[in-house]
Design an enzyme around this catalytic site. Structure first.
Site, PDB file in Angstrom:
ATOM      1  N   SER A   1      58.895  39.784  92.047  1.00 28.34           N
ATOM      2  CA  SER A   1      60.552  40.062  91.941  1.00 28.34           C
ATOM      3  C   SER A   1      60.889  38.688  93.265  1.00 28.34           C
ATOM      4  O   SER A   1      60.309  38.472  93.867  1.00 28.34           O
ATOM      5  CB  SER A   1      61.135  41.031  92.977  1.00 28.34           C
ATOM      6  OG  SER A   1      62.063  41.856  92.967  1.00 28.34           O
TER       7      SER A   1
ATOM      8  N   HIS B   1      59.067  36.650  85.249  1.00 24.71           N
ATOM      9  CA  HIS B   1      59.425  35.288  84.572  1.00 24.71           C
ATOM     10  C   HIS B   1      58.649  34.331  83.539  1.00 24.71           C
ATOM     11  O   HIS B   1      59.193  34.037  82.490  1.00 24.71           O
ATOM     12  CB  HIS B   1      60.245  34.716  85.002  1.00 24.71           C
ATOM     13  CG  HIS B   1      61.614  34.993  85.848  1.00 24.71           C
ATOM     14  ND1 HIS B   1      61.577  34.992  87.433  1.00 24.71           N
ATOM     15  CD2 HIS B   1      62.432  36.398  85.894  1.00 24.71           C
ATOM     16  CE1 HIS B   1      62.412  35.856  88.188  1.00 24.71           C
ATOM     17  NE2 HIS B   1      63.199  36.673  86.826  1.00 24.71           N
TER      18      HIS B   1
ATOM     19  N   GLN C   1      77.145  42.926  87.693  1.00 26.60           N
ATOM     20  CA  GLN C   1      75.258  45.020  87.621  1.00 26.60           C
ATOM     21  C   GLN C   1      75.403  44.302  89.296  1.00 26.60           C
ATOM     22  O   GLN C   1      74.311  45.585  89.305  1.00 26.60           O
ATOM     23  CB  GLN C   1      74.410  44.298  86.982  1.00 26.60           C
ATOM     24  CG  GLN C   1      74.325  43.080  87.204  1.00 26.60           C
ATOM     25  CD  GLN C   1      72.185  41.905  86.423  1.00 26.60           C
ATOM     26  OE1 GLN C   1      72.992  41.693  85.486  1.00 26.60           O
ATOM     27  NE2 GLN C   1      71.642  42.382  86.620  1.00 26.60           N
TER      28      GLN C   1
ATOM     29  N   ASP D   1      61.337  46.520  84.793  1.00 29.66           N
ATOM     30  CA  ASP D   1      62.580  46.674  85.175  1.00 29.66           C
ATOM     31  C   ASP D   1      62.632  47.678  83.407  1.00 29.66           C
ATOM     32  O   ASP D   1      63.168  47.938  82.663  1.00 29.66           O
ATOM     33  CB  ASP D   1      63.686  45.985  84.869  1.00 29.66           C
ATOM     34  CG  ASP D   1      64.287  45.306  85.502  1.00 29.66           C
ATOM     35  OD1 ASP D   1      64.481  45.224  87.346  1.00 29.66           O
ATOM     36  OD2 ASP D   1      63.517  43.713  85.832  1.00 29.66           O
TER      37      ASP D   1
HETATM   38  P1  AMP Z   1      66.027  39.084  86.597  1.00 29.29           P
HETATM   39  O1  AMP Z   1      65.921  37.410  87.271  1.00 29.29           O
HETATM   40  O2  AMP Z   1      65.444  40.135  87.754  1.00 29.29           O
HETATM   41  O3  AMP Z   1      66.757  40.244  85.993  1.00 29.29           O
HETATM   42  O4  AMP Z   1      64.607  39.260  85.936  1.00 29.29           O
HETATM   43  C1  AMP Z   1      64.483  38.614  84.259  1.00 29.29           C
HETATM   44  C2  AMP Z   1      63.792  39.299  82.930  1.00 29.29           C
HETATM   45  O5  AMP Z   1      62.281  39.067  83.280  1.00 29.29           O
HETATM   46  C3  AMP Z   1      63.943  40.808  82.981  1.00 29.29           C
HETATM   47  O6  AMP Z   1      63.934  41.418  82.444  1.00 29.29           O
HETATM   48  C4  AMP Z   1      62.893  41.138  84.419  1.00 29.29           C
HETATM   49  O7  AMP Z   1      62.330  42.709  83.862  1.00 29.29           O
HETATM   50  C5  AMP Z   1      61.492  40.412  84.115  1.00 29.29           C
HETATM   51  N1  AMP Z   1      60.655  39.687  85.028  1.00 29.29           N
HETATM   52  C6  AMP Z   1      61.076  40.186  86.861  1.00 29.29           C
HETATM   53  N2  AMP Z   1      60.413  40.759  87.123  1.00 29.29           N
HETATM   54  C7  AMP Z   1      58.786  40.813  86.109  1.00 29.29           C
HETATM   55  C8  AMP Z   1      57.648  40.950  87.107  1.00 29.29           C
HETATM   56  N3  AMP Z   1      56.980  40.784  87.506  1.00 29.29           N
HETATM   57  N4  AMP Z   1      56.905  40.906  85.685  1.00 29.29           N
HETATM   58  C9  AMP Z   1      57.281  40.444  84.308  1.00 29.29           C
HETATM   59  N5  AMP Z   1      58.212  40.323  84.225  1.00 29.29           N
HETATM   60  C10 AMP Z   1      59.096  40.688  85.318  1.00 29.29           C
END
Ligand code: AMP
Length: 285
Positions: free
Chosen positions: A188, A37, A61, A152
């Protein structure tokens, strides 16, 4: 960093900044922040005068209510990380702020086949919920640039479709590469939920798609993917899918001409935790 919980307060503040000519980069998240993030915040910071990050665990979601209930919340650490990264604004809305008419009042986004394959197929309704929250957040924040992670992959394609469906073509979509732990596991928020044994097994997911990337050659890909699936099962995973697809259209590719750019996509459960990953292979690689 300024923190806003109310749409109106954020609006007023952003209006005054936009009048000064500031460009805004927006990073939507569900919190439990990690370096992946933060890499998006860093990217947004380099390319804009203002960076807005949102943290909102979006109930619409989650196709699995248990996954929603167990989604990690680490707000104090999140705030510290965002401060350290130099994020300007944190938007931390309640469900009522995002869905004033209630979560049930849902528009429909025509995502076509994107919603029938891979994540769309295995998580019914998921992308409708994603579109709904991102649409609402974009209307609130009105950013110049939107930052998403390649982690994603399908979501990036869905949001590209959303921007076009809603006429928000003036928002530039910027995609950051996937950040990984030293052992290859894609970072993640859900990794926190892995127990010790599962955490040790988890890097096999990336090893598996890296192996496919090394072995792929023109012709039928069916044997490669079915062997990879068996391998994952032997290593303790319950795969939803492991597949090659066209990197531009996401159309599944069973027979490769050696020319199309490919993306190798995987989703699998380790215990109760569902992990996804992907790897893009350019044809001239
Ligand atoms: P989330 O909090 O999982 O909804 O992710 C928020 C944003 O962070 C989304 O655009 C994800 O694709 C991105 N994201 C999640 N994991 C990673 C990662 N390992 N590397 C880069 N971006 C990420």
């Amino acid at each position: 960093m300024v923190l806003f919980k109310k749409v109106n307060d954020l609006h007023k503040w952003l209006d005054s900044q936009h009048q000064k000519g500031s460009t805004t980069g927006f990073v939507p998240t569900m919190g439990a922040l990690h370096q992946g993030h933060i890499s998006l915040v860093d990217m947004a910071k380099k390319e804009n005068q203002l960076v807005v990050t949102s943290i909102f665990v979006n109930p619409t979601q989650f196709n699995d209510p248990a996954d929603f209930e167990k989604y990690p919340v680490t707000i104090e650490q999140d705030i510290l990380q965002l401060e350290k990264a130099g994020c300007d604004v944190l938007f931390l809305p309640s469900v009522a702020e995002i869905y004033p008419k209630g979560p049930g009042d849902a528009p429909y986004y025509d995502l076509g086949y994107l919603e029938t394959i891979f994540e769309g197929k295995f998580r019914p309704g998921h992308f409708q919920g994603v579109c709904r929250v991102v649409h609402r957040l974009l209307e609130i924040v009105q950013p110049h640039q939107l930052y998403l992670g390649q982690k994603d992959y399908q979501q990036c394609m869905v949001i590209k479709a959303l921007l076009s469906l809603t006429g928000m073509n003036d928002v530039t979509l910027r995609i950051g590469k996937t950040l990984r732990e030293k052992d290859g596991l894609a970072m993640s928020s859900r990794n926190m939920r892995l127990d010790k044994e599962s955490r040790e097994k988890a890097p096999a997911l990336y090893a598996c798609i890296s192996g496919l990337n090394d072995q792929v050659k023109p012709g039928s890909l069916a044997k490669l993917t079915s062997e990879a699936e068996i391998d994952l099962i032997k290593k303790g995973f319950k795969p939803d899918y492991i597949s090659f697809a066209d990197a531009d259209t996401l159309e599944p590719v069973a027979e490769w001409d050696g020319k199309r750019d490919l993306v190798i996509l995987v989703a699998a459960f380790l215990g109760e935790v569902r992990l996804i990953d992907n790897l893009v292979r350019h044809h001239d690689q």
